[in-house]
Design a protein around this motif. Sequence first.
Motif, PDB file in Angstrom:
ATOM      1  N   UNK A 175     -11.146  14.830   4.196  1.00 16.35           N
ATOM      2  CA  UNK A 175     -10.668  13.474   3.902  1.00 16.35           C
ATOM      3  C   UNK A 175     -10.894  12.513   5.066  1.00 16.35           C
ATOM      4  N   UNK A 176     -11.346  13.028   6.195  1.00  8.81           N
ATOM      5  CA  UNK A 176     -11.528  12.228   7.404  1.00  8.81           C
ATOM      6  C   UNK A 176     -12.581  11.145   7.214  1.00  8.81           C
ATOM      7  N   UNK A 177     -12.287   9.975   7.691  1.00 10.34           N
ATOM      8  CA  UNK A 177     -13.245   8.857   7.689  1.00 10.34           C
ATOM      9  C   UNK A 177     -13.591   8.557   9.145  1.00 10.34           C
ATOM     10  N   UNK A 178     -14.875   8.652   9.479  1.00  6.94           N
ATOM     11  CA  UNK A 178     -15.288   8.384  10.858  1.00  6.94           C
ATOM     12  C   UNK A 178     -15.974   7.026  10.931  1.00  6.94           C
ATOM     13  N   UNK A 179     -15.941   6.390  12.085  1.00  9.46           N
ATOM     14  CA  UNK A 179     -16.642   5.112  12.237  1.00  9.46           C
ATOM     15  C   UNK A 179     -18.146   5.300  12.008  1.00  9.46           C
ATOM     16  N   UNK A 180     -18.811   4.254  11.613  1.00  5.56           N
ATOM     17  CA  UNK A 180     -20.245   4.309  11.338  1.00  5.56           C
ATOM     18  C   UNK A 180     -21.007   4.874  12.533  1.00  5.56           C
ATOM     19  N   UNK A 181     -21.898   5.811  12.246  1.00  3.97           N
ATOM     20  CA  UNK A 181     -22.723   6.425  13.283  1.00  3.97           C
ATOM     21  C   UNK A 181     -22.112   7.678  13.894  1.00  3.97           C
ATOM     22  N   UNK A 182     -20.798   7.803  13.829  1.00  4.29           N
ATOM     23  CA  UNK A 182     -20.130   8.993  14.344  1.00  4.29           C
ATOM     24  C   UNK A 182     -20.222  10.089  13.296  1.00  4.29           C
ATOM     25  N   UNK A 183     -20.135  11.330  13.749  1.00  2.00           N
ATOM     26  CA  UNK A 183     -20.095  12.422  12.786  1.00  2.00           C
ATOM     27  C   UNK A 183     -18.989  13.392  13.167  1.00  2.00           C
ATOM     28  N   UNK A 222     -11.709  20.253  14.831  1.00  2.00           N
ATOM     29  CA  UNK A 222     -12.453  19.081  14.371  1.00  2.00           C
ATOM     30  C   UNK A 222     -13.126  18.452  15.585  1.00  2.00           C
ATOM     31  N   UNK A 223     -14.448  18.334  15.517  1.00  2.00           N
ATOM     32  CA  UNK A 223     -15.237  17.788  16.619  1.00  2.00           C
ATOM     33  C   UNK A 223     -15.901  16.510  16.135  1.00  2.00           C
ATOM     34  N   UNK A 224     -15.652  15.409  16.833  1.00  2.00           N
ATOM     35  CA  UNK A 224     -16.244  14.116  16.487  1.00  2.00           C
ATOM     36  C   UNK A 224     -17.193  13.722  17.612  1.00  2.00           C
ATOM     37  N   UNK A 225     -18.437  13.404  17.242  1.00  2.00           N
ATOM     38  CA  UNK A 225     -19.420  13.005  18.250  1.00  2.00           C
ATOM     39  C   UNK A 225     -19.913  11.594  17.971  1.00  2.00           C
ATOM     40  N   UNK A 226     -20.183  10.848  19.042  1.00  2.00           N
ATOM     41  CA  UNK A 226     -20.671   9.473  18.884  1.00  2.00           C
ATOM     42  C   UNK A 226     -22.134   9.455  18.460  1.00  2.00           C
ATOM     43  N   UNK A 227     -22.641   8.281  18.096  1.00  2.00           N
ATOM     44  CA  UNK A 227     -24.060   8.182  17.728  1.00  2.00           C
ATOM     45  C   UNK A 227     -24.941   8.665  18.883  1.00  2.00           C
ATOM     46  N   UNK A 228     -26.075   9.306  18.561  1.00  2.00           N
ATOM     47  CA  UNK A 228     -26.957   9.839  19.606  1.00  2.00           C
ATOM     48  C   UNK A 228     -27.703   8.734  20.348  1.00  2.00           C
ATOM     49  N   UNK A 229     -28.116   9.063  21.577  1.00  2.00           N
ATOM     50  CA  UNK A 229     -28.922   8.116  22.347  1.00  2.00           C
ATOM     51  C   UNK A 229     -30.400   8.284  21.996  1.00  2.00           C
ATOM     52  N   UNK A 230     -31.231   7.419  22.528  1.00  2.00           N
ATOM     53  CA  UNK A 230     -32.659   7.424  22.210  1.00  2.00           C
ATOM     54  C   UNK A 230     -33.390   8.682  22.621  1.00  2.00           C
ATOM     55  N   UNK A 231     -33.058   9.245  23.794  1.00  2.00           N
ATOM     56  CA  UNK A 231     -33.716  10.476  24.233  1.00  2.00           C
ATOM     57  C   UNK A 231     -33.416  11.630  23.276  1.00  2.00           C
ATOM     58  N   UNK A 232     -32.184  11.693  22.812  1.00  2.00           N
ATOM     59  CA  UNK A 232     -31.800  12.724  21.841  1.00  2.00           C
ATOM     60  C   UNK A 232     -32.713  12.645  20.621  1.00  2.00           C
ATOM     61  N   UNK A 233     -32.917  11.462  20.118  1.00  2.00           N
ATOM     62  CA  UNK A 233     -33.752  11.275  18.933  1.00  2.00           C
ATOM     63  C   UNK A 233     -35.226  11.544  19.227  1.00  2.00           C
ATOM     64  N   UNK A 234     -35.660  11.272  20.472  1.00  2.00           N
ATOM     65  CA  UNK A 234     -37.044  11.551  20.860  1.00  2.00           C
ATOM     66  C   UNK A 234     -37.362  13.036  20.721  1.00  2.00           C
TER      67      UNK A 234
END
Length: 192
Positions: A21-29, A37-49
């Motif tokens: 039922x958890x709602x996380x802010x956009x981009x967080x997972x 329960x582990x919540x992580x922020x949006x990834x940085x550019x190097x992560x996506x690279x």
Amino acid sequence: MTAMAHEPLPQEEVLLEGFLALRTPEGFRAELIEGEIVVTPPPDGDHEKYISRVVRQVIKRSRTDMDFSGNKGLRLASGGACPKNHVIPDVTFGPLGLDLFAAAESWMPCAGVAMVLEVTSTKPEADRETKRRCYAREGIPLYLLVDRETAMVTLFNEPERDDYLRSLKRSFGDPLPLPEPFAFDLDTADFI
């Protein structure tokens, strides 16, 4: 007439219901890993690279045509009747012919998954340890870890119980052989 007493739900079920039922802010997972329960922020550019470099090679060079999904939730049934692990790999790979992702719900089972990829981010120990154990318990054949902190790429294979029996580690810049159904050497030269 006496009121029937309701038995409380087991703690694991309460945790799972709260997590789902958890709602996380956009981009967080949010993930439920080994009862936490582990919540992580949006990834940085190097992560996506790093993700992009691996995905492009898998699609172009694999012996078997591969499909992939980024940030696809996996429901890990190894937690018993009430699955305790809901994990989101950075990338999930499966043979194209299986069409794993076409009708998949938000949280899909792991049947048919050939490999998961994680790139370390804000909580590297989760990728190195807890997620590795979760993937092994579920029998996911290959777990590829790109560890930015150590500048190493590791392929875990042969899952058994709570871990993988084998691992092959290479420094960024050195090729890493991927077995069937991929059957090519992952080029990590541009990871540096």
